[in-house]
Write a protein that holds these residues in place. Structure first.
Motif, PDB file in Angstrom:
ATOM      1  N   LEU A   1      -2.763   3.534  24.039  1.00  0.00           N
ATOM      2  CA  LEU A   1      -2.693   4.826  23.350  1.00  0.00           C
ATOM      3  C   LEU A   1      -4.115   5.380  23.260  1.00  0.00           C
ATOM      4  O   LEU A   1      -5.016   4.729  22.699  1.00  0.00           O
ATOM      5  CB  LEU A   1      -2.095   4.663  21.947  1.00  0.00           C
ATOM      6  N   HIS A   2      -4.327   6.545  23.847  1.00  0.00           N
ATOM      7  CA  HIS A   2      -5.680   7.077  24.028  1.00  0.00           C
ATOM      8  C   HIS A   2      -6.183   7.831  22.796  1.00  0.00           C
ATOM      9  O   HIS A   2      -5.713   8.927  22.470  1.00  0.00           O
ATOM     10  CB  HIS A   2      -5.707   7.992  25.252  1.00  0.00           C
ATOM     11  N   LYS A   3      -7.094   7.216  22.088  1.00  0.00           N
ATOM     12  CA  LYS A   3      -7.817   7.827  20.971  1.00  0.00           C
ATOM     13  C   LYS A   3      -6.931   8.582  19.969  1.00  0.00           C
ATOM     14  O   LYS A   3      -7.131   9.791  19.747  1.00  0.00           O
ATOM     15  CB  LYS A   3      -8.898   8.767  21.499  1.00  0.00           C
TER      16      LYS A   3
ATOM     17  N   ARG B   1      -4.865  10.369  11.273  1.00  0.00           N
ATOM     18  CA  ARG B   1      -3.494  10.497  10.762  1.00  0.00           C
ATOM     19  C   ARG B   1      -2.529   9.650  11.577  1.00  0.00           C
ATOM     20  O   ARG B   1      -1.693   8.926  11.020  1.00  0.00           O
ATOM     21  CB  ARG B   1      -3.061  11.959  10.794  1.00  0.00           C
ATOM     22  N   LYS B   2      -2.627   9.727  12.891  1.00  0.00           N
ATOM     23  CA  LYS B   2      -1.730   8.975  13.756  1.00  0.00           C
ATOM     24  C   LYS B   2      -1.952   7.468  13.622  1.00  0.00           C
ATOM     25  O   LYS B   2      -1.001   6.688  13.610  1.00  0.00           O
ATOM     26  CB  LYS B   2      -1.908   9.410  15.212  1.00  0.00           C
ATOM     27  N   ARG B   3      -3.197   7.069  13.482  1.00  0.00           N
ATOM     28  CA  ARG B   3      -3.499   5.637  13.300  1.00  0.00           C
ATOM     29  C   ARG B   3      -2.864   5.121  12.010  1.00  0.00           C
ATOM     30  O   ARG B   3      -2.324   4.019  11.961  1.00  0.00           O
ATOM     31  CB  ARG B   3      -5.014   5.411  13.287  1.00  0.00           C
ATOM     32  N   ARG B   4      -2.964   5.938  10.952  1.00  0.00           N
ATOM     33  CA  ARG B   4      -2.404   5.535   9.659  1.00  0.00           C
ATOM     34  C   ARG B   4      -0.880   5.370   9.755  1.00  0.00           C
ATOM     35  O   ARG B   4      -0.305   4.419   9.235  1.00  0.00           O
ATOM     36  CB  ARG B   4      -2.760   6.576   8.602  1.00  0.00           C
ATOM     37  N   ILE B   5      -0.214   6.292  10.466  1.00  0.00           N
ATOM     38  CA  ILE B   5       1.243   6.237  10.606  1.00  0.00           C
ATOM     39  C   ILE B   5       1.657   5.029  11.444  1.00  0.00           C
ATOM     40  O   ILE B   5       2.613   4.326  11.107  1.00  0.00           O
ATOM     41  CB  ILE B   5       1.768   7.540  11.240  1.00  0.00           C
ATOM     42  N   ILE B   6       0.924   4.770  12.535  1.00  0.00           N
ATOM     43  CA  ILE B   6       1.246   3.628  13.395  1.00  0.00           C
ATOM     44  C   ILE B   6       1.040   2.316  12.635  1.00  0.00           C
ATOM     45  O   ILE B   6       1.874   1.411  12.691  1.00  0.00           O
ATOM     46  CB  ILE B   6       0.392   3.650  14.682  1.00  0.00           C
ATOM     47  N   ASP B   7      -0.086   2.219  11.923  1.00  0.00           N
ATOM     48  CA  ASP B   7      -0.367   1.000  11.149  1.00  0.00           C
ATOM     49  C   ASP B   7       0.736   0.733  10.137  1.00  0.00           C
ATOM     50  O   ASP B   7       1.192  -0.404   9.976  1.00  0.00           O
ATOM     51  CB  ASP B   7      -1.710   1.136  10.417  1.00  0.00           C
ATOM     52  N   GLU B   8       1.155   1.782   9.448  1.00  0.00           N
ATOM     53  CA  GLU B   8       2.192   1.640   8.428  1.00  0.00           C
ATOM     54  C   GLU B   8       3.518   1.211   9.051  1.00  0.00           C
ATOM     55  O   GLU B   8       4.227   0.353   8.514  1.00  0.00           O
ATOM     56  CB  GLU B   8       2.364   2.961   7.683  1.00  0.00           C
ATOM     57  N   ALA B   9       3.846   1.796  10.213  1.00  0.00           N
ATOM     58  CA  ALA B   9       5.105   1.457  10.888  1.00  0.00           C
ATOM     59  C   ALA B   9       5.123  -0.010  11.326  1.00  0.00           C
ATOM     60  O   ALA B   9       6.107  -0.725  11.113  1.00  0.00           O
ATOM     61  CB  ALA B   9       5.318   2.373  12.091  1.00  0.00           C
ATOM     62  N   ILE B  10       4.032  -0.480  11.928  1.00  0.00           N
ATOM     63  CA  ILE B  10       3.969  -1.876  12.395  1.00  0.00           C
ATOM     64  C   ILE B  10       3.995  -2.834  11.207  1.00  0.00           C
ATOM     65  O   ILE B  10       4.643  -3.885  11.246  1.00  0.00           O
ATOM     66  CB  ILE B  10       2.708  -2.098  13.262  1.00  0.00           C
TER      67      ILE B  10
ATOM     68  N   ARG C   1       7.452  -2.308  23.494  1.00  0.00           N
ATOM     69  CA  ARG C   1       6.884  -2.849  22.253  1.00  0.00           C
ATOM     70  C   ARG C   1       5.545  -2.164  21.986  1.00  0.00           C
ATOM     71  O   ARG C   1       4.729  -2.001  22.884  1.00  0.00           O
ATOM     72  CB  ARG C   1       6.680  -4.364  22.345  1.00  0.00           C
ATOM     73  N   LEU C   2       5.349  -1.811  20.727  1.00  0.00           N
ATOM     74  CA  LEU C   2       4.114  -1.175  20.272  1.00  0.00           C
ATOM     75  C   LEU C   2       3.319  -2.197  19.469  1.00  0.00           C
ATOM     76  O   LEU C   2       3.820  -2.744  18.485  1.00  0.00           O
ATOM     77  CB  LEU C   2       4.448   0.049  19.415  1.00  0.00           C
ATOM     78  N   SER C   3       2.091  -2.466  19.877  1.00  0.00           N
ATOM     79  CA  SER C   3       1.287  -3.488  19.199  1.00  0.00           C
ATOM     80  C   SER C   3      -0.131  -2.988  18.947  1.00  0.00           C
ATOM     81  O   SER C   3      -0.582  -2.009  19.558  1.00  0.00           O
ATOM     82  CB  SER C   3       1.246  -4.769  20.048  1.00  0.00           C
ATOM     83  N   LYS C   4      -0.810  -3.706  18.057  1.00  0.00           N
ATOM     84  CA  LYS C   4      -2.197  -3.394  17.748  1.00  0.00           C
ATOM     85  C   LYS C   4      -3.049  -4.635  18.001  1.00  0.00           C
ATOM     86  O   LYS C   4      -2.729  -5.728  17.551  1.00  0.00           O
ATOM     87  CB  LYS C   4      -2.340  -2.965  16.278  1.00  0.00           C
TER      88      LYS C   4
ATOM     89  N   GLU D   1      -7.352  -1.137  18.708  1.00  0.00           N
ATOM     90  CA  GLU D   1      -6.662  -0.385  19.748  1.00  0.00           C
ATOM     91  C   GLU D   1      -5.147  -0.599  19.664  1.00  0.00           C
ATOM     92  O   GLU D   1      -4.673  -1.633  19.171  1.00  0.00           O
ATOM     93  CB  GLU D   1      -7.162  -0.811  21.136  1.00  0.00           C
ATOM     94  N   TYR D   2      -4.395   0.376  20.189  1.00  0.00           N
ATOM     95  CA  TYR D   2      -2.935   0.312  20.174  1.00  0.00           C
ATOM     96  C   TYR D   2      -2.418   0.314  21.614  1.00  0.00           C
ATOM     97  O   TYR D   2      -2.948   1.037  22.476  1.00  0.00           O
ATOM     98  CB  TYR D   2      -2.355   1.514  19.426  1.00  0.00           C
ATOM     99  N   TYR D   3      -1.360  -0.481  21.846  1.00  0.00           N
ATOM    100  CA  TYR D   3      -0.832  -0.629  23.200  1.00  0.00           C
ATOM    101  C   TYR D   3       0.691  -0.519  23.198  1.00  0.00           C
ATOM    102  O   TYR D   3       1.360  -0.981  22.262  1.00  0.00           O
ATOM    103  CB  TYR D   3      -1.242  -1.979  23.790  1.00  0.00           C
ATOM    104  N   LEU D   4       1.207   0.082  24.259  1.00  0.00           N
ATOM    105  CA  LEU D   4       2.648   0.189  24.459  1.00  0.00           C
ATOM    106  C   LEU D   4       2.997  -0.604  25.722  1.00  0.00           C
ATOM    107  O   LEU D   4       2.552  -0.262  26.823  1.00  0.00           O
ATOM    108  CB  LEU D   4       3.066   1.654  24.632  1.00  0.00           C
ATOM    109  N   SER D   5       3.782  -1.672  25.553  1.00  0.00           N
ATOM    110  CA  SER D   5       4.205  -2.503  26.670  1.00  0.00           C
ATOM    111  C   SER D   5       5.646  -2.145  27.022  1.00  0.00           C
ATOM    112  O   SER D   5       6.553  -2.346  26.217  1.00  0.00           O
ATOM    113  CB  SER D   5       4.097  -3.988  26.303  1.00  0.00           C
ATOM    114  N   ILE D   6       5.835  -1.627  28.226  1.00  0.00           N
ATOM    115  CA  ILE D   6       7.146  -1.122  28.653  1.00  0.00           C
ATOM    116  C   ILE D   6       7.753  -2.041  29.709  1.00  0.00           C
ATOM    117  O   ILE D   6       7.084  -2.424  30.676  1.00  0.00           O
ATOM    118  CB  ILE D   6       7.027   0.301  29.231  1.00  0.00           C
TER     119      ILE D   6
END
Length: 545
Positions: free
Chosen positions: A10-12, A16-25, A252-255, A259-264
């Motif tokens: 996930l590119h930069k 706000r987006k980092r906070r939402i992703i962190d909370e979701a994971i 899968r979405l991981s941290k 950094e954040y990564y999407l493994s498809i």
């Protein structure tokens, strides 16, 4: 269907987006662990009552354990957007654990995340046991280390479907050749929702059937839109997805770090089947990372060799003088590199790959010299097993059959010439000298060569069946497979025998015939399957009257 995983960064994403992703994971990890904790208390019910009609543990069946009340309880973790995925993820984990538990009774219960409060409670209990002498220092350190990893790492968030209106999907900006991911991470109550205004300088089209353009809805959305970055080989699969979006499956979405990564998971399709003519044995080594030997159907060697550390250009962490010794580290990328080398050799040789099954027993490749110093293998059992797991999908992806996993017992002290199996054959760390025929061979070469001949030997082995004459007629017996068969005489003998073997095989599959914890289970299963699949019984049966 052959699958491959591509990982995209996930590119930069902004704050706000980092906070939402962190909370979701974080919420996903907590909810996932909640299901595991609840399942542990009800494990007997799960073990007995959540099997399919054939007596096997399946994700879909285990997932039904999460009833409406439990599903409602999960809402307190704010995981509504990915609740279905969470339940399926839980089902996959429990199905694997219960299946493993039947084969290995001491298998540990899975743990995904340990909260700070739980960490303190469990640490106090473990430390108390250590102080009382109930655990050794090594066991204590191992448990604490494992707990520390579970408290630091969060469970990757699973998306069970590719969809434009839920879970996740990809979009493409043709003008700038940029890819984006759309992630549904917020529920309808979330204060983090925001209206997505489509910029005029770009046109984002769904990588989906029809390829519609992303449009502004005028309302606050439950999803995030994030650009992606990746390498050339990942881009090649994304270009295939532009032509055929159906190849994109779960993700899968991981941290990792910051950094954040999407493994498809990508369906790469089935390659044209390669008809195998030879056998390729792949064993662990002492000097080499891996050793291989190729033989034809008669057991004649056509190729052999080893993969050396320097030539393979592997990254490693030295330990006890051996680069990849037990406990040493090898990168995931290097494991894939080694697997690719094996696939290339198998394609070149048109060979069925045969590997060691290092799950329940070791291969005894280690050697202790006269001074008591242990000379371990160059690659750990764990790393070797990971390579085998990679081969499970890479070989079919290349049109070859998956690897055959066989017992490693005796491969490093069995004579590859006459077949004598004796520990006395192991002359030194590197040399095998047969005490029967005098054949000398490098231990590493002997291991891979013995593996390559396993299936040939198996096919040639005769199954001895005793025939006893009884007052009521003939009876056929074999203790290895539990055979006690009396022909009725109303049909052809071989036809009746085949029907009996099919019945035994079916009983075995449904677990009515034998307990899988029985030490002789694998031998019985193997022999019955061999009989079931044989076209001409006279080729493998030897009658003893």
């Amino acid at each position: 269907m052959a699958m491959r995983t591509i990982t995209l960064k996930l590119h930069k994403p902004g704050a706000r987006k980092r906070r939402i992703i962190d909370e979701a994971i974080y919420n996903y990890s907590r909810a996932y662990q909640y299901l595991l904790d609840k399942a542990r208390k009800d494990i007997d019910n799960l073990r007995k009552n959540y099997k399919d009609e054939k007596g096997r543990y399946r994700t879909t069946v285990i997932s039904k354990w999460v009833d409406k009340n439990t599903a409602r309880e999960l809402n307190r973790f704010d995981i509504e957007p990915f609740k279905d995925s969470l339940i399926m993820d839980f089902g996959m984990t429990m199905a694997s654990y219960l299946a493993l538990k039947e084969l290995k009774s001491d298998a540990g219960f899975p743990v995904a995340y340990i909260s700070p409060g739980r960490w303190e409670q469990e640490y106090e209990q473990i430390f108390s046991e250590f102080e009382k002498g109930q655990q050794s220092e090594a066991e204590f350190e191992k448990i604490v280390s494992k707990m520390a990893k579970k408290s630091e790492a969060l469970k990757p968030l699973f998306f069970c479907r590719y969809d434009t209106k839920r879970d996740y999907c990809l979009l493409y900006d043709e003008m700038k050749n940029r890819y984006y991911v759309k992630l549904y991470l917020m529920n309808a109550r979330s204060e983090n929702r925001k209206e997505i205004n489509c910029r005029k300088d770009r046109v984002l089209r769904y990588i989906f059937k029809g390829g519609k353009e992303l449009e502004s809805s005028g309302r606050k959305e439950r999803y995030l839109l994030v650009p992606l970055s990746f390498g050339k080989w990942q881009e090649a699969y994304l270009k295939k997805a532009l032509e055929n979006p159906s190849i994109l499956k779960t993700a899968r979405l991981s941290k990792k770090g910051e950094e954040y990564y999407l493994s498809i998971s990508v369906d790469i399709g089935d390659c044209e089947a390669v008809k195998t003519e030879n056998y390729l044995g792949v064993s662990r080594g002492i000097k080499n990372v891996l050793n291989f030997a190729v033989v034809n159907g008669e057991g004649e060697i056509s190729d052999k060799g080893g993969i050396e550390l320097e030539k393979a250009a592997l990254k490693y962490c030295p330990k006890n003088g051996n680069a990849l010794a037990e406990g040493g580290k090898i990168s995931s990328g290097d494991l894939h590199k080694l697997a690719n080398m094996i696939v290339e050799k198998a394609l070149e040789s048109k060979a069925q790959v045969i590997v060691e099954s290092l799950i329940d027993r070791g291969d005894l490749i280690k050697w202790e010299d006269e001074n008591g110093r242990l000379c371990p293998s160059s690659i750990s059992c764990y790393a070797y097993n990971r390579i085998v797991e990679i081969l499970d999908y890479k070989l079919p992806g290349a049109g070859l059959p998956p690897p055959v996993k066989v017992s490693p017992a005796g491969i490093f002290y069995t004579c590859p010439n006459c077949g004598l199996r004796s520990k006395d054959n192991r002359f030194s760390k590197d040399l095998l000298i047969c005490i029967a025929c005098g054949t000398a061979a490098a231990v590493e070469e002997a291991g891979s060569l013995n593996l390559s001949k396993k299936l040939i030997k198996y096919k040639k082995e005769m199954l001895k069946i005793k025939v006893k004459r009884m007052p009521e007629g003939m009876i056929f017996l074999n203790e290895d497979i539990g055979l006690e068969f009396a022909p009725t005489g109303t049909k052809d003998f071989l036809q009746e025998f085949k029907e009996e073997i099919r019945r035994m095989a079916e009983d075995l599959k449904t677990k009515k015939y034998i307990n899988r914890k029985d030490k002789g289970f694998r031998k019985k299963y193997s022999l019955i399957k061999k009989l079931e699949e044989c076209e001409n019984f006279s080729d493998i049966i030897e009658l003893e009257i």
